[in-house]
Design a protein around this motif. Structure first.
Motif, short mmCIF file in Angstrom:
data_model
loop_
_atom_site.label_atom_id
_atom_site.label_comp_id
_atom_site.label_asym_id
_atom_site.label_seq_id
_atom_site.Cartn_x
_atom_site.Cartn_y
_atom_site.Cartn_z
N ALA A 78 0.59 -1.05 -0.03
CA ALA A 78 0.03 -0.05 0.02
C ALA A 78 0.86 1.31 0.05
O ALA A 78 0.52 2.16 -0.91
CB ALA A 78 -1.00 0.01 1.18
N ARG A 79 1.94 1.21 0.78
CA ARG A 79 2.94 2.26 0.83
C ARG A 79 3.31 2.62 -0.49
O ARG A 79 3.33 3.96 -1.04
CB ARG A 79 3.99 1.87 1.60
CG ARG A 79 5.16 3.36 1.80
CD ARG A 79 4.49 4.70 2.29
NE ARG A 79 5.29 5.59 2.10
CZ ARG A 79 6.12 6.06 3.13
NH1 ARG A 79 6.23 5.38 4.45
NH2 ARG A 79 7.05 7.11 3.09
N ALA A 80 3.79 1.51 -1.29
CA ALA A 80 4.13 1.80 -2.69
C ALA A 80 3.14 2.30 -3.71
O ALA A 80 3.51 3.48 -4.45
CB ALA A 80 4.86 0.61 -3.28
N VAL A 81 1.92 1.82 -3.57
CA VAL A 81 0.84 2.36 -4.34
C VAL A 81 0.69 3.79 -4.17
O VAL A 81 0.40 4.60 -4.78
CB VAL A 81 -0.62 1.50 -4.11
CG1 VAL A 81 -1.64 2.10 -4.53
CG2 VAL A 81 0.01 0.07 -4.40
N GLU A 82 0.52 4.42 -2.70
CA GLU A 82 0.22 5.77 -2.42
C GLU A 82 1.28 6.38 -2.92
O GLU A 82 0.97 7.82 -3.51
CB GLU A 82 0.12 5.81 -0.88
CG GLU A 82 -0.36 7.16 -0.27
CD GLU A 82 -0.61 7.42 1.14
OE1 GLU A 82 -1.20 7.68 1.51
OE2 GLU A 82 0.59 6.61 1.53
N ASP A 83 2.63 6.17 -2.72
CA ASP A 83 3.83 7.03 -2.98
C ASP A 83 3.73 7.48 -4.59
O ASP A 83 3.78 8.60 -4.82
CB ASP A 83 4.95 6.37 -2.75
CG ASP A 83 5.36 6.22 -1.44
OD1 ASP A 83 4.79 7.21 -0.42
OD2 ASP A 83 6.44 6.10 -0.94
N VAL A 84 3.39 6.28 -5.39
CA VAL A 84 3.52 6.72 -6.78
C VAL A 84 2.02 7.15 -7.18
O VAL A 84 2.36 8.07 -8.13
CB VAL A 84 3.58 5.10 -7.58
CG1 VAL A 84 3.50 5.55 -9.03
CG2 VAL A 84 4.95 4.59 -7.33
N ALA A 85 1.10 6.93 -6.55
CA ALA A 85 -0.44 7.57 -7.06
C ALA A 85 -0.03 8.93 -6.77
O ALA A 85 -0.75 9.77 -7.80
CB ALA A 85 -1.45 7.03 -6.26
N LEU A 86 0.37 9.42 -5.77
CA LEU A 86 0.37 10.92 -5.21
C LEU A 86 1.35 11.57 -6.49
O LEU A 86 1.06 12.97 -6.77
CB LEU A 86 0.99 10.92 -4.07
CG LEU A 86 0.13 10.73 -2.71
CD1 LEU A 86 0.94 10.91 -1.61
CD2 LEU A 86 -1.11 11.81 -2.95
#
Length: 327
Positions: A78-86
């Motif tokens: 989830a951390r990776a998904v959030e970082d890239v999405a932002l």
């Protein structure tokens, strides 16, 4: 309060032109685009995201559905998904399904009403029809759903071969394999990899189905080790299961790695925090989440994706639950 009409008047264009430019919903000439941009900056106009979603029937929201947020593997994803999405201007909504198909369907239906842009899904369900028939962009992460949905995963079978060989090379003669849930594609691939390596070796082995939960794994392994004192190696299909096995060994007074060697699968940060540190087949968890997010955003924005299936390599990380290679 500045309105879209104020922006149109300042830019010298129609309200429709301003709307098309701000929502990216049609052609706007370069001159008009510059005039609108200057007017927005000067008037400090902010587009209401709710109004935008009502107008375009899409928001900059991504739904991330995971099966068990208490398993450290999924917060790292989830951390990776959030970082890239932002970085692309998207916000992630995290949904914990508790491995419950009804909860998954409820999240899908609820978020669709919020004009969600797309979904990244780690699902326990194989070929779930509510995913296959959905019009919105979807990317499967870690676990394939069906051939029509892009998938990002690790090389699970090869990783299981590596993990099994790590125990064999270190002298293990009687190995217990903690098999993951049978309805899970990654667990099945890891089982196949274990069988490939162990069959060729000719050593003794045992297989126990084990959920990816610490307490359950601890209880299962403790009971098995009491009945099978000859076990000198454990390969677990997840780091959480391996941690449960390590706790069971400590409870029984079995020395790790002198009497029992343990290898996990995942490479989550928790493995380094255990004592001794956990030898594991490490997935590049962050890379998996990052690739899945980029693929989804390309699909949302109608860009072509390079491929339909992305397989991320794994590597063996040696720590304190295994000995050095026997000569």
């Amino acid at each position: 309060m500045t309105t879209i009409r104020d922006v149109a008047k300042k830019a010298g264009v129609s309200v429709a032109t301003v709307s098309r430019f701000l929502n990216g919903s049609g052609y706007v000439s370069a001159d008009a685009a510059k005039a609108v941009t200057d007017a927005v900056d000067e008037l400090k106009y902010e587009l209401n995201p709710v109004a935008r979603s009502l107008n375009t029937k899409q928001s900059h929201l991504i739904g991330l559905i995971v099966p068990d947020i208490t398993n450290p593997f999924f917060p790292e994803l989830a951390r990776a998904v959030e970082d890239v999405a932002l970085t692309y201007g998207y916000t992630v909504i995290l949904c914990n399904s508790d491995e419950n198909p009804e909860k998954e369907r409820n999240y899908l239906e609820t978020l669709k009403k919020k004009y969600i842009a797309g979904f990244i899904v780690t699902s326990n369900q194989l070929d779930a029809p509510h995913y296959a028939n959905m019009a919105l962009p979807i990317v499967a992460l870690d676990r394939a759903i069906n051939d029509r949905i892009p998938t990002v995963s690790s090389n699970n079978r090869e990783g299981a071969v590596m993990g099994t060989q790590a125990l064999l090379q270190r002298g293990c003669k009687d190995i217990l394999f903690l098999r993951g849930p049978e309805k899970l594609n990654p667990a099945n691939d890891r089982f196949e990899g274990f069988m490939e390596a162990i069959t060729e070796s000719g050593v003794n082995y045992h297989i126990v189905t084990c959920p990816f939960h610490f307490a359950d794994s601890e209880k299962i392994v403790e009971g098995f080790l009491k009945e099978h004192k000859e076990i000198d190696g454990i390969f677990a299909s997840s780091d959480v299961s391996a941690a449960g096995a390590l706790k069971a060994a400590v409870t029984l007074g079995i020395q790790v790695p002198a009497e029992l060697q343990i290898v996990g699968f995942d490479g989550i940060a928790m493995g380094e925090m255990l004592s001794p540190g956990l030898t594991t087949i490490a997935q590049d968890v962050y890379k998996m989440g990052a690739i899945a997010t980029r693929v989804l955003i390309k699909r949302i924005e109608n860009q072509e994706i390079e491929q339909h299936f992305y397989e991320v390599p794994v590597q063996l990380k040696l720590r304190g639950t295994t000995r050095s290679v026997e000569k």
